[in-house]
Each structure stands twice: as structure tokens, then as C-alpha cells.
Design an enzyme around this catalytic site. Structure first.
Site, mmCIF file in Angstrom:
data_model
loop_
_atom_site.group_PDB
_atom_site.id
_atom_site.type_symbol
_atom_site.label_atom_id
_atom_site.label_comp_id
_atom_site.label_asym_id
_atom_site.label_seq_id
_atom_site.Cartn_x
_atom_site.Cartn_y
_atom_site.Cartn_z
ATOM 1 N N ASP A 1 -60.417 -68.207 -76.732
ATOM 2 C CA ASP A 1 -60.027 -69.417 -77.462
ATOM 3 C C ASP A 1 -59.520 -70.518 -76.548
ATOM 4 O OD1 ASP A 1 -60.651 -68.023 -79.807
ATOM 5 O OD2 ASP A 1 -58.638 -67.189 -79.928
ATOM 6 N N LYS B 1 -64.012 -72.904 -75.088
ATOM 7 C CA LYS B 1 -65.353 -72.730 -74.497
ATOM 8 C C LYS B 1 -66.415 -73.474 -75.295
ATOM 9 C CE LYS B 1 -64.800 -68.277 -74.867
ATOM 10 N NZ LYS B 1 -63.367 -68.221 -75.230
ATOM 11 N N ASN C 1 -67.523 -61.556 -82.908
ATOM 12 C CA ASN C 1 -66.065 -61.574 -82.736
ATOM 13 C C ASN C 1 -65.636 -62.923 -82.156
ATOM 14 O OD1 ASN C 1 -67.407 -60.900 -80.356
ATOM 15 N ND2 ASN C 1 -65.850 -59.489 -79.618
ATOM 16 N N GLY D 1 -65.394 -66.995 -81.831
ATOM 17 C CA GLY D 1 -65.344 -68.128 -82.747
ATOM 18 C C GLY D 1 -65.239 -69.381 -81.906
ATOM 19 N N HIS D 2 -66.326 -70.126 -81.804
ATOM 20 C CA HIS D 2 -66.364 -71.305 -80.934
ATOM 21 C C HIS D 2 -66.466 -72.547 -81.803
ATOM 22 C CE1 HIS D 2 -67.968 -68.668 -77.386
ATOM 23 N NE2 HIS D 2 -66.821 -68.260 -77.868
ATOM 24 N N GLN E 1 -65.002 -64.564 -75.567
ATOM 25 C CA GLN E 1 -63.706 -63.957 -75.246
ATOM 26 C C GLN E 1 -63.166 -64.553 -73.937
ATOM 27 O OE1 GLN E 1 -66.365 -61.362 -76.279
ATOM 28 N NE2 GLN E 1 -65.702 -62.254 -78.187
ATOM 29 N N ARG F 1 -56.125 -65.364 -88.133
ATOM 30 C CA ARG F 1 -54.797 -64.890 -87.710
ATOM 31 C C ARG F 1 -54.104 -65.938 -86.846
ATOM 32 N NH1 ARG F 1 -56.211 -59.412 -84.736
ATOM 33 N NH2 ARG F 1 -58.086 -60.602 -84.252
ATOM 34 N N ARG G 1 -52.376 -67.305 -83.722
ATOM 35 C CA ARG G 1 -52.430 -66.923 -82.308
ATOM 36 C C ARG G 1 -51.022 -66.944 -81.722
ATOM 37 N NH1 ARG G 1 -57.242 -71.221 -81.288
ATOM 38 N NH2 ARG G 1 -58.968 -69.998 -82.126
ATOM 39 N N SER H 1 -58.789 -83.596 -76.500
ATOM 40 C CA SER H 1 -58.797 -83.486 -77.970
ATOM 41 C C SER H 1 -59.980 -82.582 -78.346
ATOM 42 C CB SER H 1 -58.941 -84.868 -78.637
ATOM 43 O OG SER H 1 -60.266 -85.088 -79.086
HETATM 44 P P1 GDP Z 1 -63.316 -70.941 -77.848
HETATM 45 O O1 GDP Z 1 -63.302 -69.627 -78.565
HETATM 46 O O2 GDP Z 1 -62.970 -70.795 -76.410
HETATM 47 O O3 GDP Z 1 -64.579 -71.704 -78.055
HETATM 48 O O4 GDP Z 1 -62.145 -71.779 -78.497
HETATM 49 P P2 GDP Z 1 -61.852 -71.974 -80.087
HETATM 50 O O5 GDP Z 1 -62.864 -72.906 -80.626
HETATM 51 O O6 GDP Z 1 -61.690 -70.654 -80.739
HETATM 52 O O7 GDP Z 1 -60.399 -72.593 -80.038
HETATM 53 C C1 GDP Z 1 -60.141 -73.784 -79.374
HETATM 54 C C2 GDP Z 1 -59.600 -74.797 -80.421
HETATM 55 O O8 GDP Z 1 -59.046 -75.892 -79.742
HETATM 56 C C3 GDP Z 1 -60.688 -75.355 -81.301
HETATM 57 O O9 GDP Z 1 -60.153 -75.625 -82.573
HETATM 58 C C4 GDP Z 1 -61.072 -76.668 -80.611
HETATM 59 O O10 GDP Z 1 -61.585 -77.629 -81.502
HETATM 60 C C5 GDP Z 1 -59.749 -77.100 -80.058
HETATM 61 N N1 GDP Z 1 -59.805 -77.858 -78.799
HETATM 62 C C6 GDP Z 1 -60.668 -77.753 -77.765
HETATM 63 N N2 GDP Z 1 -60.321 -78.571 -76.755
HETATM 64 C C7 GDP Z 1 -59.203 -79.213 -77.164
HETATM 65 C C8 GDP Z 1 -58.340 -80.171 -76.555
HETATM 66 O O11 GDP Z 1 -58.517 -80.582 -75.406
HETATM 67 N N3 GDP Z 1 -57.263 -80.599 -77.287
HETATM 68 C C9 GDP Z 1 -57.007 -80.135 -78.545
HETATM 69 N N4 GDP Z 1 -55.932 -80.591 -79.173
HETATM 70 N N5 GDP Z 1 -57.800 -79.236 -79.148
HETATM 71 C C10 GDP Z 1 -58.878 -78.767 -78.458
HETATM 72 P P1 IMO Z 2 -63.651 -66.303 -78.374
HETATM 73 O O1 IMO Z 2 -65.057 -66.212 -77.854
HETATM 74 C C1 IMO Z 2 -59.753 -64.402 -78.801
HETATM 75 C C2 IMO Z 2 -59.726 -60.059 -79.347
HETATM 76 C C3 IMO Z 2 -59.285 -59.510 -80.689
HETATM 77 C C4 IMO Z 2 -58.641 -58.202 -80.238
HETATM 78 C C5 IMO Z 2 -59.546 -57.759 -79.101
HETATM 79 C C6 IMO Z 2 -60.605 -56.734 -79.494
HETATM 80 O O2 IMO Z 2 -63.524 -67.094 -79.628
HETATM 81 O O3 IMO Z 2 -62.711 -66.715 -77.310
HETATM 82 P P2 IMO Z 2 -62.905 -56.917 -80.837
HETATM 83 O O4 IMO Z 2 -63.174 -57.317 -82.250
HETATM 84 O O5 IMO Z 2 -63.615 -57.731 -79.816
HETATM 85 O O6 IMO Z 2 -63.097 -55.439 -80.618
HETATM 86 O O7 IMO Z 2 -61.303 -57.173 -80.646
HETATM 87 O O8 IMO Z 2 -60.192 -58.921 -78.612
HETATM 88 N N1 IMO Z 2 -60.840 -61.037 -79.403
HETATM 89 C C7 IMO Z 2 -60.685 -62.343 -79.199
HETATM 90 N N2 IMO Z 2 -59.567 -63.088 -78.997
HETATM 91 N N3 IMO Z 2 -60.972 -64.992 -78.779
HETATM 92 C C8 IMO Z 2 -62.098 -64.271 -78.970
HETATM 93 O O9 IMO Z 2 -63.323 -64.802 -78.824
HETATM 94 C C9 IMO Z 2 -61.985 -62.887 -79.225
HETATM 95 N N4 IMO Z 2 -62.869 -61.893 -79.462
HETATM 96 C C10 IMO Z 2 -62.164 -60.764 -79.550
HETATM 97 O O10 IMO Z 2 -58.373 -60.363 -81.330
HETATM 98 O O11 IMO Z 2 -57.377 -58.476 -79.689
HETATM 99 MG MG MG Z 3 -62.495 -68.737 -80.257
#
Ligand code: GDP
Ligand code: IMO
Ligand code: MG
Length: 434
Positions: free
Chosen positions: A13, A16, A38, A40-41, A228, A307, A309, A419
Site C-alpha cells: 500500500d 504502487k 490480495n 489493491g491498487h 504487496q 481494514r 491500516r 496527492s
Molecule cells: P498500492 O497497493 O501500493 O497500490 O497502494 P494503495 O492504492 O493500496 O494505497 C495507497 C493509497 O494512497 C491510495 O488510496 C492512493 O490513492 C493514495 N495515494 C497515492 N499516492 C498518494 C500521495 O502522494 N498522497 C496521498 N495523500 N495519497 C496518495
Molecule cells: P498491495 O499490492 C498490504 C497482507 C495481508 C496479511 C498478509 C498475508 O495492495 O500493496 P495474504 O492474503 O496475502 O495471504 O495475506 O499480507 N497483504 C497486504 N498488505 N498490501 C497488500 O497488497 C497486501 N497483500 C497482502 O494483510 O497481513
Molecule cells: Mg494496496
């Protein structure tokens, strides 16, 4: 000109999805190489938010090829649902812009069920260890892959061998289920589950290693999208509180079928603080009002499970470790704006373990739980950095923070994100041209 591998340098998270989306303008092909739904981007384009779990983030840009490599575990029902959801958002997905490796492993309903059963009964079935998984069946599916009894994409095209494979798979799973006091699963039920999705999935299948080799020779730019983060890596992460795949950059080669010599620039996506979802050690975790502030300002809720974080200070010792295990060339520092307004900021530079100073997180579970972070303190900034698009828009203290991070982790900032919006990104070094 080079290819680029995007990986998370913390516990996932890191942003990416946003960075892959931004970079994909410069790429021809975007490849997922491990994990599954698993992940979530989140991408935000002109105010519209797209949430991707299995599909590579490049799929939203017209004219780009999205590829799901052999290292990914694919739940075919989740795949179809995600395609349907994106099509409703106006994204067209056909075999012209999505290819799936024919040797990728499938996640079946029995994997998802087993993941949930183990998590619910952690105390009795898993030695008391609850991982806090996403319950998507990721771990059980990888277990079957390594156990050489998995069903793979190409098996959907050959019903005769599929039947024998299902038989073999169920011999294992039904024995396991009997032991857990669960009902057995019938051969017909799994055959029905698989045949119902075959027509939908098979048109996307391809010999991905061959296609990537051809494209590489033709000079296409390939962007690899990790899921991840490095601290969730099955080998290098905080085991057993990890996911079931290698999440480090080296997996981009094995999980796509392209040689490691062609990977190119390794971009580590790095949040300006630290978060973690699920159980496991987190030395810099903040359970006070600052942790709450970061969670609220950063909207730190899981994309997949919703959930909350866990949040904490930036841990330079951990990211320095990721710079080494991934071979990170440069980082994209995200969510700097979330730190706006804090009086002071702490950065963890190493730990104290049983009275001794150490500069990396040890591999032992017991020691990981005992380390105490050593911090340096920096002055915060009052100005807003939200939406800054050039270096000159950043307050002096924010620049100081970024420079300190670079120095402590031993890697330069190539991109800076301010952002969720696609264009609120400062480019320092173009990874494709480096
Ligand atoms: P990923 O799993 O690595 O792709 O990240 P996620 O999408 O799960 O979580 C990152 C969250 O931060 C998302 O809701 C994005 O829209 C947000 N985000 C990404 N870059 C920035 C940033 O520079 N500033 C803020 N405030 N939010 C960001
Ligand atoms: P992105 O790509 C954050 C965490 C789960 C749990 C552990 C094992 O969005 O960054 P799993 O279902 O993979 O067997 O769970 O890994 N987890 C993540 N945490 N970002 C993710 O993906 C994750 N994918 C799995 O919360 O702790
Ligand atoms: Mg994510």
C-alpha cells in the site's frame, strides 16, 4: 532506454498503483508477476478512482498491453468480476489489451475457503498464529503450486487431463478437510466451477515468456508491477506474517519468464511514513493520536478488505534493507503531503535489541518482536504540499526530510507523489531513461 520494475519497499500500500499508472504512459506493456487479488491498487484519474486487484494498472490506458504473468495466482471468478467492474467504468478489456500466462496457477473456491477456515481457527489449526490474511486463498493456492498439484490456466483447455488433475487435487484437499472436520468436496463441483469460467478466461491466454521476449527484442518498454511489499516477502519479510510469494524485484524475472538481465531500473515505492495491514511486528507503530492523524489524513483503510491500516513513523532501517534485497535503483516517495502540519517528525535509523544497537531487522520472530526503534527527530512544516508538482513548491523543511530519507536509505528519490491524483507527481529522474 530500459525496462522498469516497480515494487513496494515496505508492507504494501505504498502507492504502487498510482506510480505504475503514471509511468505506464511511457511504457508499452505492464506486467504483474506475483501475488493475486490480495493486492489493491488505487488509481485516481481526473477525480475518478479505479481499484485494481488482479489486472495490471496499465489496463486503464488505451493502447497499452496488460499482462498477468506465470507468477500470479488467478481466481478466475474474481478476474471476470474485475473485468466487468472496469468495463462499467468505461475501460475496454479484450485479448487485444490483456494477456494471461497459460502456465499461471488458478485459485479455486476451496483455496479461499481453506484460507478463511485457517484464519478463523488459528488457535487450533495454525499453532496459534493468525496472519490476518486477505482471505482470498492466496496462501493455499501457492501451496498447491509448490506441491505440484495445482490447476493452471492451460488446463481449462483440456477437460480430459483436467479431470485427472482435479482428482489428484481433491485427494489432498479432502484428506486435509477431513482432518479439520470439514465436509468433503465433490469432483463434479470443482469440474463445474472450472468449466463455467473456461470460455471467459481462455481467450486471454498466451505464451507470455515468448511474447515478452519478442517485444523486448523489438524495443518495447516493459513495466513490471509488483504487489504487496518487500517486508511481506515469503523469504525476506517478517515471516510468518507475510504473503506467500516472493515480492522482491528478482521475482519480476521468474514470475514473467523474462531474464533478470533485462529487468533494468528497480523503482522502490516508498511511503513517507509506514503502514501495515494484518498481524505481525511493526517497530515504529504509533498507537497514539499521531498514528490516528496519519491514518485519517492518509485515508489508511485497506482497498481489499476495508481494514484499518496500522500507522507509524518512517523506518529507514527497513527501507535500507529493501534497497539491498531488491537492488533498488531509486525510489518513488509517496504521501509526503500526509505529513503536512506535524510539529516534528521522527525517522527510525536502527534498533536496540536486548541493550545492543543494531542497524537492521533480525530474521528471528522473537527478536523482531523485541526490537526498540532508535529515532532522529526533524522539524516539521506548516505549509501544504498537497498537489505540489515541482520541487520548488516544497517547503524547505519538507526538502530536508526528503534529503534525510535519501541519505539514510542509500537511494535517491526519482519520483515524488503529493496527492492520489495521477498528475500530482514530481519527476526527478525518468526511470525509463536512466
Ligand atoms: P498500492 O497497493 O501500493 O497500490 O497502494 P494503495 O492504492 O493500496 O494505497 C495507497 C493509497 O494512497 C491510495 O488510496 C492512493 O490513492 C493514495 N495515494 C497515492 N499516492 C498518494 C500521495 O502522494 N498522497 C496521498 N495523500 N495519497 C496518495
Ligand atoms: P498491495 O499490492 C498490504 C497482507 C495481508 C496479511 C498478509 C498475508 O495492495 O500493496 P495474504 O492474503 O496475502 O495471504 O495475506 O499480507 N497483504 C497486504 N498488505 N498490501 C497488500 O497488497 C497486501 N497483500 C497482502 O494483510 O497481513
Ligand atoms: Mg494496496
Amino acid at each position: 532506454m530500459t525496462n522498469v520494475v516497480v515494487i513496494g519497499s515496505q508492507w504494501g500500500d505504498e502507492g504502487k498503483g498510482k506510480i505504475v499508472d503514471w509511468l505506464s504512459e511511457r511504457a508499452d506493456i505492464v506486467v504483474r508477476f506475483q501475488g493475486g487479488h490480495n493486492a489493491g491498487h488505487t488509481l485516481v484519474i481526473d477525480g475518478t478512482s479505479y481499484k485494481l486487484s488482479l489486472l495490471p494498472s496499465g489496463v486503464v490506458r488505451p493502447g497499452k498491453m496488460a499482462v498477468i504473468g506465470n507468477g500470479v495466482v488467478i481466481d478466475p471468478h474474481a478476474l471476470c468480476a474485475e473485468i466487468d467492474k472496469l468495463e462499467k467504468q468505461g475501460v475496454t478489456i479484450t485479448p487485444d489489451n490483456l494477456r494471461i500466462a497459460d502456465n499461471a496457477t488458478l485459485i479455486l473456491s476451496l483455496h479461499r475457503e481453506l484460507d478463511g477456515i485457517r484464519e478463523d481457527a488459528a488457535a487450533s489449526t495454525n499453532g496459534g498464529v493468525k496472519i490476518g490474511t486477505t482471505r482470498r486463498g492466496i496462501g493455499p493456492a501457492y501451496e498447491d503450486k509448490v506441491g505440484r498439484r495445482a490447476i493452471r490456466v492451460m488446463d481449462l483447455a483440456d477437460l480430459e487431463t483436467l479431470s485427472a488433475k482435479v482428482e489428484r487435487l481433491l485427494t489432498h484437499h479432502n484428506a486435509l478437510r477431513r482432518g479439520l472436520g470439514e465436509t468433503e468436496i465433490s469432483h463434479d463441483a470443482i469440474m463445474q466451477e472450472l468449466t463455467s469460467v473456461a470460455d471467459r478466461v481462455l481467450p486471454f491466454r498466451d505464451t507470455v515468456w515468448l511474447m515478452l521476449d519478442r517485444e523486448r527484442r523489438a524495443g518495447s518498454r516493459i513495466l513490471f508491477e509488483g504487489a504487496q511489499g518487500s517486508l511481506l516477502d515469503i523469504d525476506h519479510g517478517t515471516y510468518p506474517f507475510v504473503t506467500s510469494s516472493n515480492t522482491v524485484a528478482g521475482q519480476a524475472a521468474a514470475g514473467s519468464g523474462m531474464g533478470p538481465g533485462s529487468l533494468g531500473y528497480i523503482l522502490g515505492i516508498t511511503k513517507a511514513y509506514t503502514t501495515r495491514v494484518g498481524e505481525g511486528p511493526f517497530p515504529t507503530e504509533l498507537t497514539d493520536e499521531i498514528g490516528q492523524f496519519l491514518g485519517e489524513r492518509g485515508r489508511e483503510f485497506g482497498t481489499v478488505t476495508g481494514r484499518k491500516r496500522r500507522c507509524g513513523w518512517f523506518d529507514a532501517a527497513l527501507v535500507r534493507q529493501s534497497v539491498a534485497t531488491n537492488g533498488i535503483t531509486g525510489i518513488a516517495l509517496t504521501k509526503l503531503d500526509v505529513l503536512d502540519g506535524l510539529d516534528e517528525l521522527k525517522i527510525c535509523v536502527g534498533y536496540t535489541l536486548d541493550g545492543e544497537e543494531i542497524d537492521h531487522l533480525p530474521a528471528s520472530q522473537g527478536q523482531q518482536a523485541r526490537v526498540v526503534p532508535r529515532y532522529i527527530t526533524l522539524e516539521g512544516w506548516k505549509e501544504s504540499t498537497v498537489g505540489a508538482r515541482k520541487w520548488a513548491d516544497l517547503p524547505a523543511q519538507a526538502i530536508k526530510y526528503v534529503r534525510q530519507v535519501e541519505e539514510l536509505i542509500g537511494a535517491p528519490v526519482a519520483l515524488l507523489s503529493t496527492s492520489p491524483e495521477r498528475d500530482d507527481t514530481i519527476l526527478v529522474t525518468d526511470p525509463f531513461e536512466d
